[in-house]
Enzyme design. Structure first.
Site, short mmCIF file in Angstrom:
data_model
loop_
_atom_site.label_atom_id
_atom_site.label_comp_id
_atom_site.label_asym_id
_atom_site.label_seq_id
_atom_site.Cartn_x
_atom_site.Cartn_y
_atom_site.Cartn_z
N GLU A 175 0.81 -1.23 0.00
CA GLU A 175 0.00 0.00 0.00
C GLU A 175 0.84 1.27 0.00
OE1 GLU A 175 -2.49 0.52 3.48
OE2 GLU A 175 -3.56 2.19 2.58
N LYS A 217 -2.70 -2.00 -2.92
CA LYS A 217 -3.70 -1.10 -2.34
C LYS A 217 -3.27 0.31 -2.70
CE LYS A 217 -6.07 0.10 1.99
NZ LYS A 217 -6.72 -0.49 3.16
P1 13P Z 1 -8.94 4.66 4.72
O1 13P Z 1 -9.91 4.01 3.76
O2 13P Z 1 -9.60 5.27 5.90
O3 13P Z 1 -7.98 5.57 4.01
O4 13P Z 1 -8.06 3.51 5.33
C1 13P Z 1 -7.56 2.53 4.51
C2 13P Z 1 -6.37 1.95 5.13
O5 13P Z 1 -6.35 0.81 5.50
C3 13P Z 1 -5.17 2.79 5.27
O6 13P Z 1 -4.06 2.00 5.52
#
Ligand code: 13P
Length: 340
Positions: A175, A217
């Site tokens: 991510e 992600k």
């Molecule tokens: P948000 O959808 O609140 O941005 O969180 C996603 C997430 O897991 C961030 O690491």
């Protein structure tokens, strides 16, 4: 198909997405404070039990990301959270990074830590039932940033993490979040997104990570929250797809998005617009925390004893809207059916 590929495919199976419920104790503190609930271990447990025991959630949700504390917790009836998920056919995931820390010699930038001892932690999480993991890197847009140093350090750490996950038989969610905070334009976000994505896939290849067993992600390509000119739904969809097509190899198992501070409906609209576009090489789904949990936490907090059912109805509704968005079948008129 090997196990990693099978799990990764299941995570992004048609019509399903992932709920992020892996807020660290610090983040949980902020979220609970905002709704006036004390952030005790029991309250965190009760709230998370509300989420993962929601009836029919499995129709729209393939996996839930848990936090170290959460993966060890049980329902009020003494059943392990992971067992509840397993019965529903929802995959348990685990956040394994140790958070984003100041990057040395680079004011305003961060690098995510957590590689030390990760092999041993992954082995334990596997015995606790984790099928996939998450590591979040943070990229900030500002004057002269992101720097190459920040991009390199984060991309390298994500690749080392992903390799350790695959060695342990756990699917890595990689991510790289480009933050929405700031005044930057959508063009600046596009550039920063392409830079970190390109470097991330180079590093993943360098470490021998199998993309068929990996999930990205991503943050959407969008103007900063304080930008004078706010991007439209069409622009976000088009520019996000353009950035992904430029950088993400077709053999990646799938892409899920974070919501990053977007409004609940806005996050659903954007996902829907992307999935309504031409056929894409990878499934595009959701892995939202706030854009799904916002109404749920608010309703639960109003009366944690009495509102469990109402909070669960809100959770299942937002999950269903996002499920429709993964198929390009959502429309804002459907919000009229909201149970909250
Ligand atoms: P948000 O959808 O609140 O941005 O969180 C996603 C997430 O897991 C961030 O690491």
């Amino acid at each position: 198909m090997n196990t990693l590929e099978r799990i990764a495919k299941e995570m992004v199976v048609s019509g399903k997405g992932i709920i992020a419920a892996d807020e660290s104790a610090g983040t949980c503190q902020k979220r609970f404070e905002a709704v006036g609930v004390p952030c005790t271990e029991e309250n965190r447990r009760a709230y998370r039990e509300t989420l993962l025991s929601a009836p029919n959630l499995e129709q729209f949700v393939s996996g839930i990301i848990l936090y170290d504390e959460t993966i060890r917790q049980e329902t009020s009836e003494g059943e392990a959270f992971t067992a509840v998920l397993e019965k529903k056919g929802i995959l348990p995931g685990i956040k394994v990074d140790a958070g984003a820390k100041e990057l040395a010699l680079h004011a305003g930038e961060k690098v995510t830590e957590g590689l030390d001892g990760l092999r041993e932690r992954l082995a334990e999480y596997r015995t606790l039932g984790a099928k996939f993991a998450k590591w979040r890197a943070v990229i900030t847009i500002g004057k002269g940033i992101p720097s190459n140093a920040c991009i390199d350090a984060n991309a390298h750490a994500m690749a080392r993490y992903a390799a350790l996950c695959q060695e342990a038989g756990i699917v890595p969610i990689v991510e790289p979040e480009v933050l929405i905070d700031g005044e930057h334009s959508i063009e600046q976000c596009y550039e920063a997104s392409v830079a970190i994505l390109k470097r991330t896939f180079e590093e993943l290849a360098g470490q021998g990570v199998a993309l068929e067993g990996t999930i990205l992600k991503a943050s959407m390509v969008i103007s900063g929250k304080k930008a004078a000119q706010q991007s439209t739904i069409e622009e976000v969809a088009r520019e996000t797809i353009r950035a992904l097509k430029e950088t993400v190899p077709a053999k990646l198992a799938g892409v899920v998005f974070l919501s990053g501070g977007q409004g609940d409906e806005q996050a659903t609209e954007h996902l829907n617009a992307m999935n309504a576009m031409d056929k894409l090489p990878w499934p595009l789904s959701f892995s939202y925390a706030r854009a799904i949990q916002n109404p749920v936490l608010k309703i639960w907090a109003e009366n944690p004893n009495a509102n469990v059912g109402k909070a669960q109805a809100a959770l299942v509704f937002r999950s269903r809207m996002n499920s429709l968005a993964t198929q390009g079948k959502y429309s804002s008129e459907m919000e009229r059916e909201r149970p909250y």
